[in-house]
Design a protein around this motif. Structure first.
Motif, short mmCIF file in Angstrom:
data_model
loop_
_atom_site.label_atom_id
_atom_site.label_comp_id
_atom_site.label_asym_id
_atom_site.label_seq_id
_atom_site.Cartn_x
_atom_site.Cartn_y
_atom_site.Cartn_z
N GLU A 1 0.83 -1.20 0.00
CA GLU A 1 0.00 0.00 0.00
C GLU A 1 0.87 1.26 0.00
O GLU A 1 0.61 2.21 -0.75
CB GLU A 1 -0.91 -0.02 1.23
CG GLU A 1 -1.86 1.16 1.30
CD GLU A 1 -2.75 1.11 2.53
OE1 GLU A 1 -3.15 2.19 2.98
OE2 GLU A 1 -3.04 0.01 3.03
N LEU A 2 1.89 1.26 0.82
CA LEU A 2 2.81 2.40 0.88
C LEU A 2 3.50 2.62 -0.46
O LEU A 2 3.59 3.75 -0.96
CB LEU A 2 3.86 2.16 1.98
CG LEU A 2 4.95 3.22 2.13
CD1 LEU A 2 4.38 4.51 2.66
CD2 LEU A 2 6.04 2.70 3.07
N THR B 1 2.48 1.72 -3.45
CA THR B 1 1.51 2.20 -4.43
C THR B 1 1.28 3.70 -4.25
O THR B 1 1.24 4.45 -5.23
CB THR B 1 0.18 1.43 -4.31
OG1 THR B 1 0.44 0.04 -4.57
CG2 THR B 1 -0.87 1.94 -5.28
N LYS B 2 1.15 4.14 -3.00
CA LYS B 2 0.96 5.58 -2.74
C LYS B 2 2.18 6.38 -3.20
O LYS B 2 2.04 7.48 -3.75
CB LYS B 2 0.68 5.82 -1.26
CG LYS B 2 -0.69 5.39 -0.83
CD LYS B 2 -0.90 5.62 0.65
CE LYS B 2 -2.29 5.16 1.07
NZ LYS B 2 -2.50 5.29 2.52
N GLU B 3 3.36 5.85 -2.95
CA GLU B 3 4.58 6.54 -3.38
C GLU B 3 4.65 6.63 -4.90
O GLU B 3 5.06 7.66 -5.44
CB GLU B 3 5.81 5.84 -2.82
CG GLU B 3 5.98 6.02 -1.33
CD GLU B 3 7.07 5.16 -0.76
OE1 GLU B 3 7.67 4.34 -1.48
OE2 GLU B 3 7.33 5.31 0.46
N PHE C 1 2.10 6.65 -6.90
CA PHE C 1 1.08 7.64 -7.30
C PHE C 1 1.65 9.06 -7.15
O PHE C 1 1.47 9.90 -8.04
CB PHE C 1 -0.20 7.48 -6.48
CG PHE C 1 -1.21 8.53 -6.80
CD1 PHE C 1 -1.96 8.46 -7.97
CD2 PHE C 1 -1.41 9.61 -5.96
CE1 PHE C 1 -2.88 9.45 -8.30
CE2 PHE C 1 -2.32 10.60 -6.28
CZ PHE C 1 -3.06 10.52 -7.44
N GLN C 2 2.32 9.32 -6.03
CA GLN C 2 2.91 10.65 -5.82
C GLN C 2 3.98 10.94 -6.87
O GLN C 2 4.12 12.08 -7.33
CB GLN C 2 3.51 10.76 -4.41
CG GLN C 2 2.46 10.82 -3.32
CD GLN C 2 1.50 11.98 -3.47
OE1 GLN C 2 1.90 13.10 -3.78
NE2 GLN C 2 0.22 11.71 -3.29
N LEU D 1 1.53 1.62 -10.82
CA LEU D 1 0.69 1.39 -9.64
C LEU D 1 0.51 -0.09 -9.33
O LEU D 1 -0.06 -0.44 -8.30
CB LEU D 1 -0.68 2.04 -9.85
CG LEU D 1 -0.64 3.57 -10.00
CD1 LEU D 1 -2.02 4.10 -10.37
CD2 LEU D 1 -0.12 4.22 -8.73
N TYR E 1 -8.56 3.98 -9.73
CA TYR E 1 -7.76 4.54 -8.63
C TYR E 1 -7.46 6.02 -8.88
O TYR E 1 -7.66 6.86 -8.01
CB TYR E 1 -6.47 3.73 -8.48
CG TYR E 1 -5.59 4.15 -7.33
CD1 TYR E 1 -5.78 3.63 -6.06
CD2 TYR E 1 -4.54 5.05 -7.51
CE1 TYR E 1 -4.97 4.00 -5.00
CE2 TYR E 1 -3.71 5.42 -6.47
CZ TYR E 1 -3.93 4.89 -5.21
OH TYR E 1 -3.13 5.26 -4.17
N GLN F 1 -8.85 10.06 -7.49
CA GLN F 1 -7.95 11.12 -7.02
C GLN F 1 -8.17 12.41 -7.81
O GLN F 1 -7.39 13.35 -7.68
CB GLN F 1 -6.49 10.67 -7.17
CG GLN F 1 -6.16 9.34 -6.55
CD GLN F 1 -6.41 9.29 -5.06
OE1 GLN F 1 -6.17 10.26 -4.35
NE2 GLN F 1 -6.91 8.17 -4.57
#
Length: 197
Positions: A116-117, A119-121, A123-124, A142, A152, A156
């Motif tokens: 999860e972390l 994937t968020k990174e 995305f950023q 992703l 997803y 956002q």
């Protein structure tokens, strides 16, 4: 061997602290001269370093793990596969290594948190690097199929250009908050007062 400190930090979901707890415990055990290699939670320790993006420490730990452990504990090389992909900056490969990993229930929460972390990174990273990106490229970054990746990013605030089938990145507004330090304001006031008189 008492791994209650490791178990406690995993149970509290303080995943960013697991590597330090393991490192400190390993040093303590080594200083006491206790044989620990067969019992050590190498997969957890290795994944904990990967979780905090300490790839150098993960590499050092990997090299120090006895080959007998690597051969008899399949989770250890599976975790290292994730580390290798991170080292090579193979973003899609990281996600593939995570999906291919059939881990134990004890390791599952840490692996899920890392996934999860990561994937968020990613995305950023997409958010900061692109104004438009293809759906297939976004899906690779992703670690999702194209439909899931599209859903997803749409959540956002991104949009899909119907003509080109490209994702249009919605940049987040940059919020800069200026904090006024009272002592600096006082010095500035005194300086201006001095200049005027």
């Amino acid at each position: 061997m008492d791994f209650s400190a490791v178990t406690a930090v995993l149970a509290s979901k303080s995943y960013d602290k697991v590597a330090d707890v393991c490192d400190n415990l390993m040093l303590q055990v080594a200083a006491d001269g206790v044989a620990y290699q067969d019992e050590w939670p190498y997969a957890i320790h290795l994944l904990a370093h990967i979780y905090v993006h300490d790839i150098n420490s993960a590499r050092f730990l990997w090299k120090s793990i006895p080959s007998s452990i690597k051969e008899t504990q399949p989770e250890v090389p599976a975790v290292w596969k994730i580390g290798q992909k991170l080292w090579l900056r193979d973003n899609a490969g990281v996600h593939q290594a995570i999906r291919a990993f059939d881990c134990s229930p004890q390791l599952q929460p840490l692996l899920a948190a890392f996934s999860e972390l990561y994937t968020k990174e990613m995305f950023q990273l997409l958010l900061s690097a692109y104004s438009t990106i293809s759906i297939s490229d976004a899906a690779l970054f992703l670690g999702m199929n194209e439909d899931d990746a599209t859903n997803y990013v749409l959540q956002q605030g991104w949009t899909v250009d119907p003509a080109s089938q490209m994702l249009i990145v919605k940049k987040q507004p940059v919020v800069t908050e200026q904090k006024l330090d009272p002592s600096k304001l006082q010095r500035l006031t005194e300086y201006v007062f001095h200049l005027e008189h």
